[in-house]
Design an enzyme around this catalytic site. Structure first.
Site, PDB file in Angstrom:
ATOM      1  N   HIS A  17       0.844  -1.204   0.000  1.00 19.14           N
ATOM      2  CA  HIS A  17       0.000   0.000   0.000  1.00 19.14           C
ATOM      3  C   HIS A  17       0.879   1.255   0.000  1.00 19.14           C
ATOM      4  O   HIS A  17       0.615   2.212  -0.722  1.00 19.14           O
ATOM      5  CB  HIS A  17      -0.868   0.061   1.262  1.00 19.14           C
ATOM      6  CG  HIS A  17      -1.925  -0.993   1.374  1.00 19.14           C
ATOM      7  ND1 HIS A  17      -1.995  -1.863   2.429  1.00 19.14           N
ATOM      8  CD2 HIS A  17      -2.970  -1.308   0.578  1.00 19.14           C
ATOM      9  CE1 HIS A  17      -3.046  -2.655   2.289  1.00 19.14           C
ATOM     10  NE2 HIS A  17      -3.653  -2.357   1.166  1.00 19.14           N
ATOM     11  N   LYS A  41     -18.144  -6.719   7.781  1.00 21.50           N
ATOM     12  CA  LYS A  41     -16.891  -7.380   7.430  1.00 21.50           C
ATOM     13  C   LYS A  41     -16.029  -7.513   8.676  1.00 21.50           C
ATOM     14  O   LYS A  41     -15.800  -6.528   9.384  1.00 21.50           O
ATOM     15  CB  LYS A  41     -16.170  -6.544   6.359  1.00 21.50           C
ATOM     16  CG  LYS A  41     -15.176  -7.351   5.560  1.00 21.50           C
ATOM     17  CD  LYS A  41     -14.677  -6.534   4.383  1.00 21.50           C
ATOM     18  CE  LYS A  41     -13.357  -7.057   3.876  1.00 21.50           C
ATOM     19  NZ  LYS A  41     -12.780  -6.243   2.831  1.00 21.50           N
ATOM     20  N   ARG A  90      -1.524  -5.881  -8.505  1.00 19.03           N
ATOM     21  CA  ARG A  90      -0.469  -6.853  -8.242  1.00 19.03           C
ATOM     22  C   ARG A  90      -0.417  -7.817  -9.423  1.00 19.03           C
ATOM     23  O   ARG A  90       0.008  -7.453 -10.486  1.00 19.03           O
ATOM     24  CB  ARG A  90      -0.737  -7.570  -6.906  1.00 19.03           C
ATOM     25  CG  ARG A  90      -0.438  -6.698  -5.712  1.00 19.03           C
ATOM     26  CD  ARG A  90      -1.067  -7.214  -4.458  1.00 19.03           C
ATOM     27  NE  ARG A  90      -2.523  -7.119  -4.528  1.00 19.03           N
ATOM     28  CZ  ARG A  90      -3.347  -7.313  -3.523  1.00 19.03           C
ATOM     29  NH1 ARG A  90      -2.876  -7.642  -2.353  1.00 19.03           N
ATOM     30  NH2 ARG A  90      -4.645  -7.172  -3.664  1.00 19.03           N
ATOM     31  N   SER A 128      -2.730  -7.745   2.736  1.00 15.72           N
ATOM     32  CA  SER A 128      -3.037  -7.635   4.168  1.00 15.72           C
ATOM     33  C   SER A 128      -3.428  -8.994   4.722  1.00 15.72           C
ATOM     34  O   SER A 128      -3.075  -9.345   5.851  1.00 15.72           O
ATOM     35  CB  SER A 128      -4.188  -6.655   4.388  1.00 15.72           C
ATOM     36  OG  SER A 128      -3.843  -5.377   3.949  1.00 15.72           O
TER      37      SER A 128
END
Ligand code: ADP
Length: 163
Positions: A17, A41, A90, A128
């Site tokens: 990030h 979440k 990515r 993450s």
């Protein structure tokens, strides 16, 4: 003034990030990092903790500001005057998902465009979720996250095993 908007969960912020943020800060006059708040979440860190960690990490970037969001990305962009959404890419596996949300956002608001920065090679496998997983198994996360984040993860794991 060109304003960018970088949305994500940042649970927690990683060097991947940070790479996107540093490069984004050079592209835009102002860059908002928007931390998603979604009560449905399950996250390792609360929105407040994620905000604090990101602030602690980006303190040296004067044109970057951290906000939270629980509304539609394009609506928040309009509120903040942001013309562009910034996202990191990515591997090709990111492409499908990003393609979908970019076009969806475009459909919702044609004046807000999305720009992508491709990650540094060494961060291409970094997420993450893999950092969280590594931490749960007592692995060393320091190669993947700033020190302040590594410390916060350590505390979090310690407190959760005490319960
Ligand atoms: P989200 O839940 O929106 O995917 P994330 O915090 O996982 O939130 O990611 C936010 C943004 O940061 C996404 O654009 C994602 O592709 C990008 N990102 C995450 N990890 C990396 C990395 N290692 N390198 C480059 N970009 C990354």
């Amino acid at each position: 003034m060109k304003i960018g908007y970088y949305p994500g969960s940042f649970d927690p912020i990683t060097f991947g990030h940070l790479d996107i943020i540093e490069r984004g800060a050079k592209l835009f006059d102002k860059l908002y990092i928007s931390i998603s708040v979604n009560p449905n979440k399950k996250t390792m860190f609360t929105p407040e903790e994620r905000v604090q960690l990101v602030r602690d990490v980006i303190y040296y970037l004067p044109n970057v500001e951290v906000v939270t969001s629980s509304i539609l990305t394009v609506e928040h962009c309009k509120m903040l005057g942001a013309s562009h959404i910034l996202r990191g890419l990515r591997a090709v596996t990111d492409y499908d998902y990003e393609f979908q949300i970019t076009n969806f956002n475009r459909r919702l608001s044609s004046e807000i465009d999305t720009v992508f920065l491709m990650t540094e090679g060494q961060n291409s496998y970094l997420s993450s979720s893999s950092v969280r997983e590594l931490a749960y198994f007592n692995g060393d996360v320091t190669p993947f996250v700033p020190l302040v984040v590594a410390e916060a993860i350590k505390q979090k794991i310690k407190n959760s095993t005490l319960r």
